[in-house]
Design an enzyme around this catalytic site. Sequence first.
Site, PDB file in Angstrom:
ATOM      1  N   ASP A 147       0.840  -1.207   0.000  1.00  0.00           N
ATOM      2  CA  ASP A 147       0.000   0.000   0.000  1.00  0.00           C
ATOM      3  C   ASP A 147       0.872   1.253   0.000  1.00  0.00           C
ATOM      4  O   ASP A 147       2.069   1.188   0.302  1.00  0.00           O
ATOM      5  CB  ASP A 147      -0.972   0.000   1.187  1.00  0.00           C
ATOM      6  CG  ASP A 147      -0.280  -0.010   2.545  1.00  0.00           C
ATOM      7  OD1 ASP A 147       0.791  -0.640   2.659  1.00  0.00           O
ATOM      8  OD2 ASP A 147      -0.786   0.628   3.485  1.00  0.00           O
ATOM      9  N   GLU A 212       0.277  -1.333   5.737  1.00  0.00           N
ATOM     10  CA  GLU A 212       1.340  -0.823   6.620  1.00  0.00           C
ATOM     11  C   GLU A 212       1.159   0.659   6.897  1.00  0.00           C
ATOM     12  O   GLU A 212       1.406   1.138   8.006  1.00  0.00           O
ATOM     13  CB  GLU A 212       2.719  -1.070   5.976  1.00  0.00           C
ATOM     14  CG  GLU A 212       3.910  -0.726   6.885  1.00  0.00           C
ATOM     15  CD  GLU A 212       4.314   0.748   6.888  1.00  0.00           C
ATOM     16  OE1 GLU A 212       5.023   1.156   7.810  1.00  0.00           O
ATOM     17  OE2 GLU A 212       3.902   1.504   5.979  1.00  0.00           O
TER      18      GLU A 212
END
Length: 530
Positions: A147, A212
């Site tokens: 991400d 994350e």
Amino acid sequence: MLAWLTARGTKRRRWIACGLGVGLPVLVLLALVLACLINAWSVSEPDWHYQLRPSGSGHLINDSLFEERLGRFQAALRIPTISVDARNLNESALEEFKNFLQTSFPRLHGGNEDKITCEVVSNYSFLYEIKGSDESLTPYLLAAHLDVVPVEEDKWNYDPFEAMKDGEYIYARGAFDDKHAVMGILEALDYFLFTKNESVKRTFYVGIGHDEEVSGRQGAAKIAEVLHNRGVKTMDFVLDEGFVVLTNALPGVQVPVALVGVSEKGYAEVSVSVDGVSGHSSMPPKESAIGIISKAVSRLEAYPQPHFFDSSSVEYTTLETAAPHSSFLYKLIYSNLWLFKNIVSNQFLESASTAATVRTTTAPTLFNAGYKINVVPSTATAYINHRVHPKQTIEDVLEYDREVIGDSRVNVTLNTDTYIRPHPISPYGPDSPQYKLLARSILEVFPQSFVAPGTMIATTDTKYYLNFSKNVYRFAPTFLDIEDMPRLHGHDERIRVENYREVVDFFFRLMVNANQVNARPLHVHARNEL
Ligand SMILES: CCCCCCCC/C=C\CCCCCCCC(=O)N[C@@H](CC(C)C)C(=O)O
Ligand SMILES: [Zn+2]
Ligand SMILES: [Zn+2]
């Protein structure tokens, strides 16, 4: 003695005394200067570092497939896997990314279960297991995240999701943080298993999280859970994102430093609030809630948390390691830190990035108060984001905050759902085979750099993997000039095209070297072999 010195007619004696009084300190000073100069002249890379340097050079993966690999990397960057907050992920992009990985690396995603298995965790994260033949070897884990943080599109000079290549760089959100690692690891893995057909002795895992940037609770945390449930209790080492190969980061050091995060600062969200009296703005109180909290925040900034820099600090070793690679002035300083540590520490405190490595940082990031222009609000709250230095506990930090604010009306409260304690310090000396394995792999790909330990200043997914190993390292094989730091989570994030080749090389080298540790000793050569 005094009588002897002050006796009449003792001119000569007085001269001697005076000479001793002035001469002795001068002699001591000269000896000190000489000792410092000798230290500086004689400083050299320690043998164990030197021995890790490769005897040959050149990229290992120098095949014709690089353009193809680059194309796949650009395709990965074009998928906007943006995490805004834990409840706001771009699920359609995550789905697209999942399909993209499965079609880009078909050999890693099915049909080769004797070599590799892949489990999708929490819908969008990935856990690969590469089974080794020698069960006596402890496995290791490579981690990354797919991400990215949001973009302010109008501030970019390039489309953040076009992955434009201008000849030297690729510009895209995620190019640096952290899709180069996702793609680099998978490219290296595919090459290692299916092109080179390496026979894997040591089992290893690849964990790729999908959240994350918003805590990692669905990604890395669940990957850790799956591993635990499979009975995996110990890893030889864990490697995740973190520091990088930095240029112009250390004063007086021109050589790139490959900084390996051997620890990680803790994380604390603290609210600073007051509950006072409200009223008509035409008759304001002497001290409003906003005034009280502003003063509290202003004091927190004016009296920062203590700083730590002594021979037991990781940063002390960072600079000692940098000494042989510094200009002469800094050789003098870094090889005599016993004398210059206060000067160095003060210099570190001057810049935000180096200051962050030596103290707990205090960032006021949110301020809530008031709702109407002519109403004095009764409450005001400021939120402080602390990054806690490993030499302090979160309790120390809160106590210091309260003391500095020194106002019993102000409540200082820790958010108990989000805090993370500073991570333990992983071994980084000559007696750590895991650190040496990492350093060796770095030097094989970045021979122009030197490797040094550091304390990671932001948080990473490694927080979920701490129970698996005492050897947890935070390093990504990317180049960053300190001037480019604002691009990180900022505008015009980029990576050098050639650096991406090094990324794939690095992960491949690491896989090869980790397969050898304990199975067969790493080749160690003498200085004159190079
Ligand atoms: C002597 C040392 C000089 C230090 C220079 C610093 C150079 C920094 C270089 C690289 C840093 C890369 C950091 C990339 C990881 C960022 C991770 C992150 O942003 N994590 C979030 C997690 C949060 C839970 C959302 C964070 O806020 O920490
Ligand atoms: Zn990251
Ligand atoms: Zn990030």
